[in-house]
Design an enzyme around this catalytic site. Structure first.
Site, PDB file in Angstrom:
ATOM      1  N   HIS A 221       0.819  -1.220   0.000  1.00 56.30           N
ATOM      2  CA  HIS A 221       0.000   0.000   0.000  1.00 56.30           C
ATOM      3  C   HIS A 221       0.854   1.272   0.000  1.00 56.30           C
ATOM      4  O   HIS A 221       2.074   1.205  -0.048  1.00 56.30           O
ATOM      5  CB  HIS A 221      -0.987  -0.061   1.165  1.00 56.30           C
ATOM      6  CG  HIS A 221      -1.953  -1.190   0.987  1.00 56.30           C
ATOM      7  ND1 HIS A 221      -3.224  -1.018   0.494  1.00 56.30           N
ATOM      8  CD2 HIS A 221      -1.813  -2.519   1.173  1.00 56.30           C
ATOM      9  CE1 HIS A 221      -3.814  -2.205   0.396  1.00 56.30           C
ATOM     10  NE2 HIS A 221      -2.981  -3.131   0.811  1.00 56.30           N
ATOM     11  N   ASN A 289      -9.340  -7.746  20.242  1.00 56.26           N
ATOM     12  CA  ASN A 289      -8.164  -6.917  20.481  1.00 56.26           C
ATOM     13  C   ASN A 289      -7.415  -6.836  19.158  1.00 56.26           C
ATOM     14  O   ASN A 289      -6.774  -7.797  18.735  1.00 56.26           O
ATOM     15  CB  ASN A 289      -7.268  -7.517  21.567  1.00 56.26           C
ATOM     16  CG  ASN A 289      -5.987  -6.690  21.723  1.00 56.26           C
ATOM     17  OD1 ASN A 289      -5.800  -5.692  21.031  1.00 56.26           O
ATOM     18  ND2 ASN A 289      -5.117  -7.100  22.605  1.00 56.26           N
TER      19      ASN A 289
END
Ligand SMILES: Cc1ncc(COP(=O)(O)O)c(C=O)c1O
Length: 438
Positions: A221, A289
Protein backbone atom coordinates in the site's frame (compact mmCIF):
# COMPACT_ATOMS: atom_id res chain seq x y z
CA UNK A 1 28.29 3.01 35.10
CA UNK A 2 27.35 2.86 31.44
CA UNK A 3 25.22 5.79 30.31
CA UNK A 4 22.05 4.54 28.53
CA UNK A 5 21.70 7.85 26.64
CA UNK A 6 25.19 7.47 25.23
CA UNK A 7 24.63 3.84 24.28
CA UNK A 8 21.37 4.83 22.60
CA UNK A 9 23.18 7.47 20.56
CA UNK A 10 25.73 4.91 19.46
CA UNK A 11 23.01 2.45 18.48
CA UNK A 12 21.23 5.08 16.37
CA UNK A 13 24.50 6.05 14.64
CA UNK A 14 25.14 2.35 13.92
CA UNK A 15 21.56 1.96 12.63
CA UNK A 16 22.14 4.72 10.11
CA UNK A 17 25.45 3.15 9.06
CA UNK A 18 23.68 -0.20 8.78
CA UNK A 19 20.96 1.27 6.58
CA UNK A 20 23.55 2.76 4.25
CA UNK A 21 25.56 -0.46 4.06
CA UNK A 22 22.61 -2.80 3.70
CA UNK A 23 19.75 -1.01 1.91
CA UNK A 24 20.86 2.15 0.16
CA UNK A 25 22.13 0.56 -3.08
CA UNK A 26 20.07 -1.45 -5.49
CA UNK A 27 21.25 -1.99 -9.03
CA UNK A 28 18.69 -2.98 -11.59
CA UNK A 29 19.81 -5.57 -14.13
CA UNK A 30 17.22 -5.99 -16.90
CA UNK A 31 16.01 -9.59 -17.09
CA UNK A 32 17.84 -10.52 -13.89
CA UNK A 33 16.31 -8.21 -11.29
CA UNK A 34 12.62 -8.38 -10.46
CA UNK A 35 10.24 -5.57 -11.33
CA UNK A 36 7.91 -5.96 -8.38
CA UNK A 37 4.36 -4.68 -8.47
CA UNK A 38 4.75 -3.28 -4.96
CA UNK A 39 7.13 -3.15 -2.07
CA UNK A 40 8.28 -1.18 0.91
CA UNK A 41 10.18 2.03 0.13
CA UNK A 42 12.03 3.50 3.07
CA UNK A 43 15.21 5.17 4.21
CA UNK A 44 17.22 5.33 7.40
CA UNK A 45 14.44 7.17 9.25
CA UNK A 46 12.08 4.18 9.29
CA UNK A 47 14.89 2.01 10.64
CA UNK A 48 15.88 4.63 13.23
CA UNK A 49 12.25 4.99 14.36
CA UNK A 50 11.84 1.22 14.67
CA UNK A 51 14.99 1.01 16.74
CA UNK A 52 13.98 4.01 18.88
CA UNK A 53 10.63 2.33 19.60
CA UNK A 54 12.39 -0.93 20.42
CA UNK A 55 14.72 0.86 22.82
CA UNK A 56 11.76 2.63 24.45
CA UNK A 57 10.36 -0.87 24.88
CA UNK A 58 6.93 0.60 25.50
CA UNK A 59 5.57 -1.96 23.00
CA UNK A 60 1.83 -1.20 23.04
CA UNK A 61 0.30 2.08 21.75
CA UNK A 62 2.53 4.90 22.95
CA UNK A 63 4.27 8.06 21.80
CA UNK A 64 4.78 6.89 18.22
CA UNK A 65 1.16 5.75 17.90
CA UNK A 66 0.05 9.18 19.00
CA UNK A 67 2.38 10.85 16.49
CA UNK A 68 1.36 8.55 13.65
CA UNK A 69 -2.38 8.94 14.25
CA UNK A 70 -2.00 12.71 14.46
CA UNK A 71 -0.08 12.85 11.20
CA UNK A 72 -2.77 10.77 9.43
CA UNK A 73 -5.41 13.05 10.87
CA UNK A 74 -3.56 16.15 9.58
CA UNK A 75 -2.88 14.62 6.19
CA UNK A 76 -6.51 13.71 5.58
CA UNK A 77 -8.04 16.57 7.51
CA UNK A 78 -10.12 14.20 9.63
CA UNK A 79 -10.91 14.36 13.32
CA UNK A 80 -10.49 10.80 14.64
CA UNK A 81 -7.94 8.20 13.59
CA UNK A 82 -7.71 4.81 15.29
CA UNK A 83 -4.80 2.56 14.54
CA UNK A 84 -5.25 -1.16 14.11
CA UNK A 85 -3.25 -4.22 13.10
CA UNK A 86 -4.36 -4.48 9.44
CA UNK A 87 -6.58 -2.99 6.76
CA UNK A 88 -8.84 -6.03 7.10
CA UNK A 89 -9.18 -5.35 10.83
CA UNK A 90 -9.93 -1.72 9.97
CA UNK A 91 -12.77 -2.87 7.71
CA UNK A 92 -14.05 -5.27 10.35
CA UNK A 93 -13.97 -2.57 13.02
CA UNK A 94 -15.62 0.10 10.87
CA UNK A 95 -18.41 -2.33 10.13
CA UNK A 96 -18.64 -3.60 13.72
CA UNK A 97 -19.12 -0.05 14.98
CA UNK A 98 -22.28 0.23 12.88
CA UNK A 99 -23.77 -2.88 14.52
CA UNK A 100 -23.65 -1.37 18.02
CA UNK A 101 -26.88 -1.18 20.00
CA UNK A 102 -25.76 2.31 20.99
CA UNK A 103 -26.86 3.45 17.52
CA UNK A 104 -30.49 2.47 18.26
CA UNK A 105 -32.61 2.09 15.11
CA UNK A 106 -29.72 3.16 12.94
CA UNK A 107 -27.69 0.07 13.80
CA UNK A 108 -27.01 -2.59 11.21
CA UNK A 109 -28.77 -5.88 11.91
CA UNK A 110 -28.52 -9.41 10.50
CA UNK A 111 -30.53 -9.68 7.28
CA UNK A 112 -30.00 -6.03 6.30
CA UNK A 113 -28.53 -5.44 2.85
CA UNK A 114 -25.21 -3.74 2.14
CA UNK A 115 -24.24 -2.46 -1.30
CA UNK A 116 -20.81 -3.68 -2.40
CA UNK A 117 -18.95 -4.94 -5.45
CA UNK A 118 -17.73 -8.42 -6.39
CA UNK A 119 -14.74 -7.12 -8.38
CA UNK A 120 -12.56 -6.33 -5.42
CA UNK A 121 -10.74 -7.52 -2.34
CA UNK A 122 -12.51 -9.93 0.03
CA UNK A 123 -11.81 -7.86 3.16
CA UNK A 124 -14.38 -5.31 1.98
CA UNK A 125 -17.07 -7.98 1.94
CA UNK A 126 -16.19 -10.41 4.73
CA UNK A 127 -17.33 -8.17 7.64
CA UNK A 128 -20.77 -7.96 6.01
CA UNK A 129 -21.02 -11.76 5.97
CA UNK A 130 -19.42 -12.18 9.39
CA UNK A 131 -22.21 -10.06 10.93
CA UNK A 132 -24.99 -11.92 9.08
CA UNK A 133 -25.87 -9.14 6.65
CA UNK A 134 -26.36 -9.59 2.93
CA UNK A 135 -23.85 -8.16 0.46
CA UNK A 136 -25.60 -6.95 -2.66
CA UNK A 137 -23.12 -7.07 -5.50
CA UNK A 138 -23.35 -4.33 -8.11
CA UNK A 139 -21.40 -4.42 -11.36
CA UNK A 140 -18.51 -2.02 -12.05
CA UNK A 141 -17.85 0.09 -15.14
CA UNK A 142 -15.00 0.40 -17.58
CA UNK A 143 -12.58 2.11 -17.57
CA UNK A 144 -12.79 3.30 -13.93
CA UNK A 145 -13.42 -0.18 -12.43
CA UNK A 146 -15.76 1.46 -9.90
CA UNK A 147 -19.38 0.79 -9.06
CA UNK A 148 -21.95 1.48 -11.78
CA UNK A 149 -24.10 4.23 -10.30
CA UNK A 150 -27.23 3.51 -12.31
CA UNK A 151 -27.13 -0.17 -11.36
CA UNK A 152 -26.46 0.84 -7.77
CA UNK A 153 -29.59 2.96 -7.63
CA UNK A 154 -31.63 0.00 -8.90
CA UNK A 155 -30.01 -2.29 -6.30
CA UNK A 156 -31.32 -0.26 -3.37
CA UNK A 157 -34.35 -1.79 -1.63
CA UNK A 158 -36.17 -1.15 1.66
CA UNK A 159 -33.63 -3.54 3.25
CA UNK A 160 -30.56 -1.55 2.14
CA UNK A 161 -28.81 0.12 5.06
CA UNK A 162 -25.19 0.65 4.09
CA UNK A 163 -22.73 1.12 1.22
CA UNK A 164 -19.32 -0.48 1.73
CA UNK A 165 -17.03 -0.15 -1.29
CA UNK A 166 -13.38 0.50 -2.09
CA UNK A 167 -11.84 3.14 -4.32
CA UNK A 168 -10.67 0.60 -6.86
CA UNK A 169 -6.87 0.53 -7.06
CA UNK A 170 -6.76 4.13 -5.88
CA UNK A 171 -9.31 5.45 -8.37
CA UNK A 172 -12.03 7.24 -6.36
CA UNK A 173 -15.57 6.04 -6.96
CA UNK A 174 -18.08 8.72 -7.93
CA UNK A 175 -18.35 10.25 -4.48
CA UNK A 176 -20.90 12.87 -5.45
CA UNK A 177 -23.31 10.24 -6.72
CA UNK A 178 -22.66 7.73 -3.94
CA UNK A 179 -23.04 10.29 -1.15
CA UNK A 180 -26.17 11.66 -2.79
CA UNK A 181 -27.75 8.19 -2.89
CA UNK A 182 -26.68 7.64 0.71
CA UNK A 183 -28.45 10.84 1.77
CA UNK A 184 -31.53 10.09 -0.31
CA UNK A 185 -31.94 6.57 1.13
CA UNK A 186 -30.47 7.25 4.57
CA UNK A 187 -27.58 4.79 4.22
CA UNK A 188 -24.31 4.46 6.08
CA UNK A 189 -21.19 4.80 3.92
CA UNK A 190 -17.88 3.09 4.65
CA UNK A 191 -15.11 4.04 2.24
CA UNK A 192 -12.55 1.29 1.95
CA UNK A 193 -9.65 3.65 1.33
CA UNK A 194 -7.04 0.90 1.69
CA UNK A 195 -5.78 1.29 -1.88
CA UNK A 196 -6.29 5.05 -2.15
CA UNK A 197 -4.47 6.79 0.70
CA UNK A 198 -3.70 10.19 -0.85
CA UNK A 199 -6.24 10.12 -3.70
CA UNK A 200 -8.50 13.13 -4.11
CA UNK A 201 -11.99 13.82 -5.34
CA UNK A 202 -12.83 17.44 -6.15
CA UNK A 203 -9.72 18.50 -4.26
CA UNK A 204 -10.69 16.65 -1.07
CA UNK A 205 -8.96 13.51 0.17
CA UNK A 206 -10.78 10.20 -0.21
CA UNK A 207 -11.48 8.68 3.18
CA UNK A 208 -13.16 11.90 4.36
CA UNK A 209 -16.53 11.56 2.61
CA UNK A 210 -18.12 8.51 4.23
CA UNK A 211 -19.20 8.05 7.85
CA UNK A 212 -16.12 5.89 8.29
CA UNK A 213 -13.10 5.03 6.18
CA UNK A 214 -10.23 2.59 6.40
CA UNK A 215 -6.55 2.44 5.44
CA UNK A 216 -4.13 -0.47 5.05
CA UNK A 217 -0.42 -0.30 5.80
CA UNK A 218 0.48 -3.68 4.35
CA UNK A 219 3.69 -3.24 2.26
CA UNK A 220 1.80 -3.18 -1.06
CA UNK A 221 0.00 0.00 0.00
CA UNK A 222 0.87 3.69 -0.17
CA UNK A 223 2.80 3.61 3.09
CA UNK A 224 3.66 0.64 5.26
CA UNK A 225 4.05 -0.48 8.84
CA UNK A 226 4.46 -4.13 7.82
CA UNK A 227 1.01 -5.16 8.96
CA UNK A 228 -1.27 -2.32 9.99
CA UNK A 229 -4.33 -0.24 9.33
CA UNK A 230 -6.44 2.66 10.51
CA UNK A 231 -10.06 3.70 10.81
CA UNK A 232 -10.97 7.36 10.23
CA UNK A 233 -14.11 9.29 11.06
CA UNK A 234 -15.33 12.76 11.94
CA UNK A 235 -18.05 11.33 14.18
CA UNK A 236 -17.01 11.13 17.87
CA UNK A 237 -19.61 8.47 18.68
CA UNK A 238 -18.41 6.23 15.85
CA UNK A 239 -14.80 6.80 16.94
CA UNK A 240 -15.67 5.63 20.46
CA UNK A 241 -17.48 2.60 19.09
CA UNK A 242 -14.53 1.64 16.87
CA UNK A 243 -12.24 2.01 19.88
CA UNK A 244 -14.52 -0.18 21.99
CA UNK A 245 -14.64 -2.96 19.37
CA UNK A 246 -10.90 -2.70 18.85
CA UNK A 247 -10.08 -2.83 22.58
CA UNK A 248 -11.84 -6.00 23.82
CA UNK A 249 -15.31 -4.39 23.66
CA UNK A 250 -14.59 -2.29 26.70
CA UNK A 251 -16.57 0.82 27.47
CA UNK A 252 -13.64 2.71 28.98
CA UNK A 253 -11.59 4.85 26.60
CA UNK A 254 -8.51 5.50 28.76
CA UNK A 255 -5.25 5.29 26.81
CA UNK A 256 -2.86 2.45 27.72
CA UNK A 257 -1.27 3.04 31.12
CA UNK A 258 -3.86 5.72 32.07
CA UNK A 259 -6.72 5.46 34.54
CA UNK A 260 -9.92 7.35 35.30
CA UNK A 261 -9.70 9.95 32.49
CA UNK A 262 -13.52 10.17 32.57
CA UNK A 263 -13.38 10.95 36.32
CA UNK A 264 -16.25 8.48 36.90
CA UNK A 265 -14.34 5.21 37.03
CA UNK A 266 -16.11 3.91 40.14
CA UNK A 267 -19.41 5.78 40.06
CA UNK A 268 -21.55 4.52 37.20
CA UNK A 269 -24.20 1.89 36.58
CA UNK A 270 -23.59 -0.58 33.73
CA UNK A 271 -25.87 -3.45 32.74
CA UNK A 272 -26.66 -5.68 35.69
CA UNK A 273 -23.28 -5.09 37.31
CA UNK A 274 -23.14 -3.72 40.87
CA UNK A 275 -23.14 0.10 40.99
CA UNK A 276 -19.63 1.56 40.73
CA UNK A 277 -18.12 -1.51 39.09
CA UNK A 278 -14.67 -0.54 37.75
CA UNK A 279 -15.30 1.13 34.36
CA UNK A 280 -11.98 -0.25 33.10
CA UNK A 281 -13.59 -3.70 33.13
CA UNK A 282 -16.99 -2.84 31.69
CA UNK A 283 -17.66 -4.44 28.27
CA UNK A 284 -20.37 -2.74 26.27
CA UNK A 285 -19.61 -4.42 22.93
CA UNK A 286 -18.69 -7.92 21.76
CA UNK A 287 -15.19 -6.82 20.87
CA UNK A 288 -11.74 -7.96 19.85
CA UNK A 289 -8.16 -6.92 20.48
CA UNK A 290 -6.94 -5.54 17.15
CA UNK A 291 -4.55 -2.83 18.28
CA UNK A 292 -1.30 -1.75 16.67
CA UNK A 293 2.05 -1.86 18.46
CA UNK A 294 4.25 1.20 18.96
CA UNK A 295 7.06 -0.29 16.86
CA UNK A 296 4.72 -0.53 13.87
CA UNK A 297 3.47 3.02 14.51
CA UNK A 298 7.05 4.29 14.71
CA UNK A 299 7.69 3.02 11.18
CA UNK A 300 4.41 4.58 10.04
CA UNK A 301 5.31 7.93 11.60
CA UNK A 302 8.40 8.05 9.39
CA UNK A 303 6.64 6.68 6.31
CA UNK A 304 3.83 9.21 6.32
CA UNK A 305 6.29 12.09 5.92
CA UNK A 306 7.06 10.59 2.51
CA UNK A 307 3.43 10.09 1.49
CA UNK A 308 3.01 13.24 -0.66
CA UNK A 309 6.17 12.32 -2.57
CA UNK A 310 5.04 8.68 -2.85
CA UNK A 311 1.70 9.81 -4.28
CA UNK A 312 3.48 11.96 -6.88
CA UNK A 313 5.66 9.03 -7.85
CA UNK A 314 2.61 6.77 -8.20
CA UNK A 315 0.99 9.30 -10.52
CA UNK A 316 4.17 9.57 -12.62
CA UNK A 317 4.50 5.79 -12.83
CA UNK A 318 0.88 5.49 -13.89
CA UNK A 319 1.63 7.93 -16.75
CA UNK A 320 4.62 5.81 -17.80
CA UNK A 321 2.52 2.64 -18.05
CA UNK A 322 -0.17 4.61 -19.85
CA UNK A 323 2.34 5.79 -22.44
CA UNK A 324 3.66 2.24 -22.91
CA UNK A 325 0.26 0.55 -23.24
CA UNK A 326 -1.31 3.28 -25.35
CA UNK A 327 0.96 2.15 -28.20
CA UNK A 328 -1.43 -0.77 -28.60
CA UNK A 329 -4.95 0.67 -28.53
CA UNK A 330 -6.36 -2.25 -30.55
CA UNK A 331 -5.68 -4.68 -27.73
CA UNK A 332 -5.98 -2.91 -24.40
CA UNK A 333 -8.63 -0.95 -22.53
CA UNK A 334 -6.67 1.70 -20.64
CA UNK A 335 -7.72 2.91 -17.20
CA UNK A 336 -9.21 6.34 -16.61
CA UNK A 337 -9.49 8.43 -13.49
CA UNK A 338 -13.05 9.02 -12.33
CA UNK A 339 -14.28 12.45 -13.41
CA UNK A 340 -13.22 15.20 -10.97
CA UNK A 341 -10.68 12.95 -9.27
CA UNK A 342 -6.92 12.86 -8.87
CA UNK A 343 -5.98 9.28 -7.98
CA UNK A 344 -2.80 8.29 -6.17
CA UNK A 345 -2.88 5.08 -8.19
CA UNK A 346 -2.31 1.82 -6.34
CA UNK A 347 -1.67 0.17 -9.69
CA UNK A 348 -2.05 0.40 -13.46
CA UNK A 349 -4.97 -1.72 -14.55
CA UNK A 350 -5.41 -3.08 -18.07
CA UNK A 351 -8.13 -5.15 -19.73
CA UNK A 352 -7.79 -7.02 -22.98
CA UNK A 353 -10.37 -5.85 -25.49
CA UNK A 354 -13.02 -8.28 -26.65
CA UNK A 355 -11.80 -10.25 -29.67
CA UNK A 356 -8.08 -9.78 -28.93
CA UNK A 357 -6.29 -12.79 -30.41
CA UNK A 358 -4.16 -13.45 -27.32
CA UNK A 359 -5.28 -14.06 -23.77
CA UNK A 360 -4.73 -12.20 -20.48
CA UNK A 361 -2.93 -15.20 -19.04
CA UNK A 362 -0.54 -15.26 -22.01
CA UNK A 363 0.44 -11.62 -21.44
CA UNK A 364 0.84 -12.05 -17.71
CA UNK A 365 2.79 -15.31 -18.11
CA UNK A 366 5.13 -13.50 -20.52
CA UNK A 367 5.61 -10.58 -18.14
CA UNK A 368 6.17 -12.84 -15.15
CA UNK A 369 8.66 -15.01 -17.05
CA UNK A 370 10.56 -11.78 -17.71
CA UNK A 371 10.43 -11.04 -13.97
CA UNK A 372 7.82 -8.29 -14.24
CA UNK A 373 5.16 -8.96 -11.64
CA UNK A 374 1.49 -8.71 -12.49
CA UNK A 375 -1.68 -9.28 -10.50
CA UNK A 376 -5.31 -9.91 -11.29
CA UNK A 377 -7.93 -7.56 -9.90
CA UNK A 378 -7.93 -9.38 -6.57
CA UNK A 379 -10.81 -11.85 -6.28
CA UNK A 380 -12.06 -11.40 -9.87
CA UNK A 381 -15.72 -12.14 -9.23
CA UNK A 382 -16.14 -12.69 -5.47
CA UNK A 383 -19.35 -14.72 -5.93
CA UNK A 384 -17.33 -17.40 -7.71
CA UNK A 385 -14.73 -17.77 -4.95
CA UNK A 386 -14.94 -21.10 -3.10
CA UNK A 387 -15.41 -19.44 0.28
CA UNK A 388 -18.20 -17.23 -0.98
CA UNK A 389 -20.23 -19.54 -3.23
CA UNK A 390 -22.44 -20.85 -0.45
CA UNK A 391 -22.76 -17.60 1.50
CA UNK A 392 -25.90 -15.48 1.46
CA UNK A 393 -25.53 -12.65 -1.04
CA UNK A 394 -27.50 -11.13 -3.87
CA UNK A 395 -26.46 -9.97 -7.33
CA UNK A 396 -28.15 -6.76 -8.41
CA UNK A 397 -28.95 -7.13 -12.11
CA UNK A 398 -25.88 -8.81 -13.54
CA UNK A 399 -22.10 -8.88 -13.14
CA UNK A 400 -21.24 -8.79 -16.83
CA UNK A 401 -18.25 -6.47 -16.50
CA UNK A 402 -17.09 -8.18 -13.31
CA UNK A 403 -16.97 -11.49 -15.19
CA UNK A 404 -15.11 -9.84 -18.05
CA UNK A 405 -12.58 -8.47 -15.53
CA UNK A 406 -12.19 -11.91 -13.94
CA UNK A 407 -11.08 -13.26 -17.32
CA UNK A 408 -9.36 -10.38 -19.09
CA UNK A 409 -7.90 -7.91 -16.59
CA UNK A 410 -4.55 -7.58 -14.86
CA UNK A 411 -2.54 -4.87 -13.19
CA UNK A 412 1.04 -3.70 -12.90
CA UNK A 413 2.64 -1.78 -10.08
CA UNK A 414 2.92 1.97 -9.70
CA UNK A 415 4.82 1.92 -6.42
CA UNK A 416 7.59 4.48 -5.86
CA UNK A 417 10.33 1.82 -6.09
CA UNK A 418 9.93 1.62 -9.90
CA UNK A 419 12.68 3.36 -11.89
CA UNK A 420 13.04 4.64 -15.45
CA UNK A 421 15.36 1.67 -16.23
CA UNK A 422 12.56 -0.67 -15.20
CA UNK A 423 10.08 1.11 -17.45
CA UNK A 424 12.48 1.00 -20.41
CA UNK A 425 12.84 -2.73 -19.82
CA UNK A 426 9.09 -3.28 -19.37
CA UNK A 427 8.36 -1.39 -22.57
CA UNK A 428 10.73 -3.64 -24.52
CA UNK A 429 9.07 -6.71 -22.99
CA UNK A 430 5.61 -5.55 -24.05
CA UNK A 431 6.89 -4.71 -27.56
CA UNK A 432 8.46 -8.17 -27.78
CA UNK A 433 5.28 -9.86 -26.66
CA UNK A 434 3.10 -7.99 -29.14
CA UNK A 435 5.59 -8.70 -31.97
CA UNK A 436 5.52 -12.41 -31.05
CA UNK A 437 1.73 -12.43 -31.46
CA UNK A 438 1.68 -11.08 -35.04
C1 LIG B 1 -9.31 -2.68 -1.01
C2 LIG B 1 -8.65 -3.42 0.12
N1 LIG B 1 -9.24 -3.44 1.31
C3 LIG B 1 -8.70 -4.07 2.36
C4 LIG B 1 -7.49 -4.73 2.25
C5 LIG B 1 -6.93 -5.45 3.43
O1 LIG B 1 -5.80 -4.84 3.95
P1 LIG B 1 -4.74 -5.69 4.82
O2 LIG B 1 -3.94 -6.50 3.85
O3 LIG B 1 -3.92 -4.67 5.52
O4 LIG B 1 -5.51 -6.55 5.75
C6 LIG B 1 -6.86 -4.76 1.01
C7 LIG B 1 -5.64 -5.55 0.80
O5 LIG B 1 -4.55 -5.35 0.94
C8 LIG B 1 -7.43 -4.08 -0.08
O6 LIG B 1 -6.84 -4.05 -1.28
Amino acid sequence: MADPKLIRKEIIAKTIAYYQAKFSQSDFIPGKSKVNYAGRVFDQQELVNAVEASLDFWLTEGRFSEEFAEKISDFLGIEHVLLTNSGSSANLLAFSALTSEKLGDKRLKPGDEVISVAAGFPATVTPILQYGLIPVFVDVEFPTYNIDIEMMRKAITSKTRCIFIAHTLGNPFNLDAVMQLATEFNLWVIEDNCDAFGSEYKGKKTGTFGHLSTISFYPAHHITTGEGGAICTNDPQLANLVRAFRDWGRDCYCAGGENNTCGKRFSQQFGDLPFGFDHKYVYSEIGYNLKMTDIQAAIGAAQIDKLPHFCDRRKENFKEWFRIFSKYPDYFILPEATKNSDPAWFAFIVTLKEGTHFKRDEVTAYFNAKLIETRNLFAGNMTKQPGFINQKWRIAGNLKNTDFIMNNTFFLGTYPGLTSEMFTYAESVLDEFIASQK
